[in-house]
Each structure stands twice: as C-alpha cells, then as structure tokens.
Write a protein that holds these residues in place. Structure first.
Motif, PDB file in Angstrom:
ATOM      1  N   ALA A 184      28.657   4.391   2.146  1.00 48.71           N
ATOM      2  CA  ALA A 184      29.469   5.013   3.192  1.00 48.71           C
ATOM      3  C   ALA A 184      30.466   4.014   3.769  1.00 48.71           C
ATOM      4  O   ALA A 184      31.645   4.335   3.964  1.00 48.71           O
ATOM      5  N   TRP A 185      30.017   2.794   4.029  1.00 46.29           N
ATOM      6  CA  TRP A 185      30.916   1.767   4.547  1.00 46.29           C
ATOM      7  C   TRP A 185      31.996   1.409   3.535  1.00 46.29           C
ATOM      8  O   TRP A 185      33.170   1.247   3.882  1.00 46.29           O
ATOM      9  N   MET A 186      31.608   1.285   2.265  1.00 45.79           N
ATOM     10  CA  MET A 186      32.587   0.943   1.241  1.00 45.79           C
ATOM     11  C   MET A 186      33.655   2.023   1.123  1.00 45.79           C
ATOM     12  O   MET A 186      34.851   1.736   1.119  1.00 45.79           O
ATOM     13  N   TYR A 187      33.222   3.284   1.041  1.00 46.16           N
ATOM     14  CA  TYR A 187      34.189   4.372   0.921  1.00 46.16           C
ATOM     15  C   TYR A 187      35.033   4.513   2.184  1.00 46.16           C
ATOM     16  O   TYR A 187      36.207   4.885   2.108  1.00 46.16           O
ATOM     17  N   LEU A 188      34.481   4.225   3.348  1.00 42.13           N
ATOM     18  CA  LEU A 188      35.263   4.262   4.582  1.00 42.13           C
ATOM     19  C   LEU A 188      36.398   3.252   4.516  1.00 42.13           C
ATOM     20  O   LEU A 188      37.549   3.573   4.830  1.00 42.13           O
ATOM     21  N   VAL A 189      36.104   2.042   4.097  1.00 43.85           N
ATOM     22  CA  VAL A 189      37.133   1.006   3.984  1.00 43.85           C
ATOM     23  C   VAL A 189      38.183   1.410   2.948  1.00 43.85           C
ATOM     24  O   VAL A 189      39.390   1.290   3.191  1.00 43.85           O
ATOM     25  N   VAL A 190      37.741   1.907   1.804  1.00 45.93           N
ATOM     26  CA  VAL A 190      38.678   2.347   0.765  1.00 45.93           C
ATOM     27  C   VAL A 190      39.578   3.454   1.301  1.00 45.93           C
ATOM     28  O   VAL A 190      40.808   3.401   1.144  1.00 45.93           O
ATOM     29  N   PHE A 191      39.000   4.441   1.956  1.00 46.18           N
ATOM     30  CA  PHE A 191      39.803   5.563   2.435  1.00 46.18           C
ATOM     31  C   PHE A 191      40.718   5.167   3.593  1.00 46.18           C
ATOM     32  O   PHE A 191      41.786   5.773   3.759  1.00 46.18           O
ATOM     33  N   ILE A 192      40.357   4.188   4.379  1.00 45.69           N
ATOM     34  CA  ILE A 192      41.272   3.699   5.420  1.00 45.69           C
ATOM     35  C   ILE A 192      42.505   3.089   4.770  1.00 45.69           C
ATOM     36  O   ILE A 192      43.638   3.377   5.165  1.00 45.69           O
ATOM     37  N   PHE A 193      42.300   2.243   3.759  1.00 47.52           N
ATOM     38  CA  PHE A 193      43.446   1.646   3.076  1.00 47.52           C
ATOM     39  C   PHE A 193      44.271   2.703   2.343  1.00 47.52           C
ATOM     40  O   PHE A 193      45.499   2.637   2.328  1.00 47.52           O
ATOM     41  N   ASN A 238       0.858  -1.185   0.000  1.00 48.71           N
ATOM     42  CA  ASN A 238       0.000   0.000   0.000  1.00 48.71           C
ATOM     43  C   ASN A 238       0.898   1.241   0.000  1.00 48.71           C
ATOM     44  O   ASN A 238       2.118   1.128  -0.068  1.00 48.71           O
ATOM     45  N   ALA A 239       0.310   2.398   0.066  1.00 49.65           N
ATOM     46  CA  ALA A 239       1.076   3.647  -0.027  1.00 49.65           C
ATOM     47  C   ALA A 239       2.094   3.784   1.106  1.00 49.65           C
ATOM     48  O   ALA A 239       3.221   4.262   0.885  1.00 49.65           O
ATOM     49  N   GLU A 240       1.724   3.362   2.291  1.00 48.73           N
ATOM     50  CA  GLU A 240       2.639   3.461   3.428  1.00 48.73           C
ATOM     51  C   GLU A 240       3.850   2.566   3.242  1.00 48.73           C
ATOM     52  O   GLU A 240       4.982   2.961   3.507  1.00 48.73           O
ATOM     53  N   ARG A 241       3.630   1.360   2.755  1.00 50.77           N
ATOM     54  CA  ARG A 241       4.749   0.433   2.527  1.00 50.77           C
ATOM     55  C   ARG A 241       5.646   0.922   1.391  1.00 50.77           C
ATOM     56  O   ARG A 241       6.853   0.758   1.440  1.00 50.77           O
ATOM     57  N   TRP A 242       5.029   1.505   0.347  1.00 48.03           N
ATOM     58  CA  TRP A 242       5.820   2.087  -0.743  1.00 48.03           C
ATOM     59  C   TRP A 242       6.742   3.176  -0.203  1.00 48.03           C
ATOM     60  O   TRP A 242       7.919   3.234  -0.547  1.00 48.03           O
ATOM     61  N   THR A 243       6.200   4.036   0.647  1.00 44.43           N
ATOM     62  CA  THR A 243       6.990   5.112   1.222  1.00 44.43           C
ATOM     63  C   THR A 243       8.153   4.554   2.036  1.00 44.43           C
ATOM     64  O   THR A 243       9.288   5.017   1.912  1.00 44.43           O
ATOM     65  N   LEU A 244       7.865   3.553   2.865  1.00 44.40           N
ATOM     66  CA  LEU A 244       8.917   2.930   3.664  1.00 44.40           C
ATOM     67  C   LEU A 244       9.983   2.268   2.794  1.00 44.40           C
ATOM     68  O   LEU A 244      11.179   2.381   3.067  1.00 44.40           O
ATOM     69  N   GLU A 245       9.556   1.582   1.750  1.00 41.11           N
ATOM     70  CA  GLU A 245      10.518   0.902   0.866  1.00 41.11           C
ATOM     71  C   GLU A 245      11.394   1.895   0.115  1.00 41.11           C
ATOM     72  O   GLU A 245      12.588   1.669  -0.049  1.00 41.11           O
ATOM     73  N   VAL A 246      10.823   2.986  -0.338  1.00 38.20           N
ATOM     74  CA  VAL A 246      11.606   4.011  -1.035  1.00 38.20           C
ATOM     75  C   VAL A 246      12.606   4.635  -0.065  1.00 38.20           C
ATOM     76  O   VAL A 246      13.795   4.789  -0.386  1.00 38.20           O
ATOM     77  N   TYR A 247      12.136   4.983   1.123  1.00 34.01           N
ATOM     78  CA  TYR A 247      13.020   5.559   2.136  1.00 34.01           C
ATOM     79  C   TYR A 247      14.123   4.576   2.510  1.00 34.01           C
ATOM     80  O   TYR A 247      15.301   4.933   2.580  1.00 34.01           O
ATOM     81  N   ARG A 248      13.756   3.325   2.736  1.00 31.33           N
ATOM     82  CA  ARG A 248      14.720   2.292   3.101  1.00 31.33           C
ATOM     83  C   ARG A 248      15.755   2.084   1.992  1.00 31.33           C
ATOM     84  O   ARG A 248      16.929   1.879   2.267  1.00 31.33           O
ATOM     85  N   THR A 249      15.327   2.152   0.743  1.00 30.50           N
ATOM     86  CA  THR A 249      16.246   1.998  -0.381  1.00 30.50           C
ATOM     87  C   THR A 249      17.294   3.104  -0.380  1.00 30.50           C
ATOM     88  O   THR A 249      18.489   2.842  -0.551  1.00 30.50           O
ATOM     89  N   ILE A 250      16.845   4.334  -0.195  1.00 27.10           N
ATOM     90  CA  ILE A 250      17.785   5.463  -0.181  1.00 27.10           C
ATOM     91  C   ILE A 250      18.774   5.329   0.974  1.00 27.10           C
ATOM     92  O   ILE A 250      19.992   5.453   0.793  1.00 27.10           O
ATOM     93  N   ILE A 251      18.264   5.065   2.159  1.00 25.63           N
ATOM     94  CA  ILE A 251      19.121   4.966   3.347  1.00 25.63           C
ATOM     95  C   ILE A 251      20.089   3.797   3.240  1.00 25.63           C
ATOM     96  O   ILE A 251      21.286   3.934   3.528  1.00 25.63           O
ATOM     97  N   GLU A 252      19.613   2.634   2.823  1.00 24.18           N
ATOM     98  CA  GLU A 252      20.484   1.462   2.717  1.00 24.18           C
ATOM     99  C   GLU A 252      21.547   1.650   1.638  1.00 24.18           C
ATOM    100  O   GLU A 252      22.681   1.198   1.794  1.00 24.18           O
ATOM    101  N   THR A 253      21.200   2.317   0.544  1.00 26.85           N
ATOM    102  CA  THR A 253      22.180   2.594  -0.502  1.00 26.85           C
ATOM    103  C   THR A 253      23.271   3.506   0.041  1.00 26.85           C
ATOM    104  O   THR A 253      24.468   3.232  -0.129  1.00 26.85           O
ATOM    105  N   LEU A 254      22.863   4.580   0.696  1.00 20.40           N
ATOM    106  CA  LEU A 254      23.840   5.510   1.266  1.00 20.40           C
ATOM    107  C   LEU A 254      24.695   4.845   2.336  1.00 20.40           C
ATOM    108  O   LEU A 254      25.911   5.063   2.402  1.00 20.40           O
ATOM    109  N   GLN A 255      24.082   4.010   3.155  1.00 11.13           N
ATOM    110  CA  GLN A 255      24.821   3.322   4.210  1.00 11.13           C
ATOM    111  C   GLN A 255      25.843   2.356   3.617  1.00 11.13           C
ATOM    112  O   GLN A 255      26.994   2.307   4.064  1.00 11.13           O
ATOM    113  N   SER A 256      25.453   1.610   2.612  1.00 11.56           N
ATOM    114  CA  SER A 256      26.375   0.669   1.977  1.00 11.56           C
ATOM    115  C   SER A 256      27.553   1.402   1.345  1.00 11.56           C
ATOM    116  O   SER A 256      28.708   0.986   1.478  1.00 11.56           O
TER     117      SER A 256
END
Length: 133
Positions: free
Chosen positions: A103-112, A83-101
C-alpha cells in the motif's frame, strides 16, 4: 519448525503480493500509456511489478522478527517457542505487513504519477491554448 515458518511466510507474502500486483496490473499499464506516449511505456509497469514483489515479500517476511525463534534477543531471555498461537500471529502478521508495504509503495508511485499527469495536462492545455490563437 523455524524453516517451515520461514517458507510459509515467504510463500504467503509472495501469494499476497501476486494478488495485489494482478489487481493493479491493468490500471498501471493504462496510466503509463497515458503519461508516456511511447513504446517504452510498457517497461515501467514491469519495473513497478518487480518492485512490488520485492517490497511485498521483504515487508511480509520480517527476518529480524523471525530470529526470535532461533536465538534469544537478550541475555537471560528464553527463545520463543513456535506453538499454534504464534503460528497464527505470524501468518496474520505476514499478510498485514505485506499489504501494508505494498500500500505504501503504490501510494508513492501514484503520487508521482499524479504529479506527472498534472504537469502533462498543463502542457496539453497550454499547447491547445497556443494552437487556438
């Protein structure tokens, strides 16, 4: 409806990944040119860019979470309704999870990269000290 959600999350994760990769593109090239003073230094930022897209999209499009909309996770549990609420949550979750992933990748790269930079700087200082004597 599920296929639309899958496509939307994929394209959204790809768009967010593209924006992040573009924002880190010039610094990444400069860092690798400084550390690897060779024409091969242009290959590494391309690989990091490819890895960032893979990590960003795979982190943003969570297939196991989306499976809840096509099959029940346990016996005697209903399939979730999109429904509309789940769509909103999934879109938000997609953005946040993409940014989080990413961020972790670039953190590891920049540490090395930082470790490599410190080692390189140490060799430069040692070489300059020996040249000065």
């Amino acid at each position: 409806m599920f296929f639309t959600l899958l496509l939307v999350t994929f394209f959204l994760a790809a768009a967010v990944s593209y924006a992040v990769v573009r924002s880190f593109e010039k610094p990444m090239v400069a860092i690798f040119e400084r550390i690897i003073q060779d024409p091969i230094s242009h290959v590494w930022p391309r690989y990091i860019k490819f890895a960032a897209f893979v990590v960003g999209i795979s982190g943003g499009v969570r297939i196991y979470q989306l499976e809840r909309y096509i099959s029940a996770p346990h016996k005697d549990v209903q399939v979730l309704i999109l429904n509309a609420e789940r769509w909103t949550l999934e879109v938000y979750r997609t953005i946040i999870e993409t940014l989080q992933s990413l961020a972790w990748m670039y953190l590891v790269v920049f540490i090395f990269v930082l470790v490599a930079f410190v080692i390189l700087k140490g060799f430069e200082l040692k070489h300059a000290k020996q040249s000065g004597e």
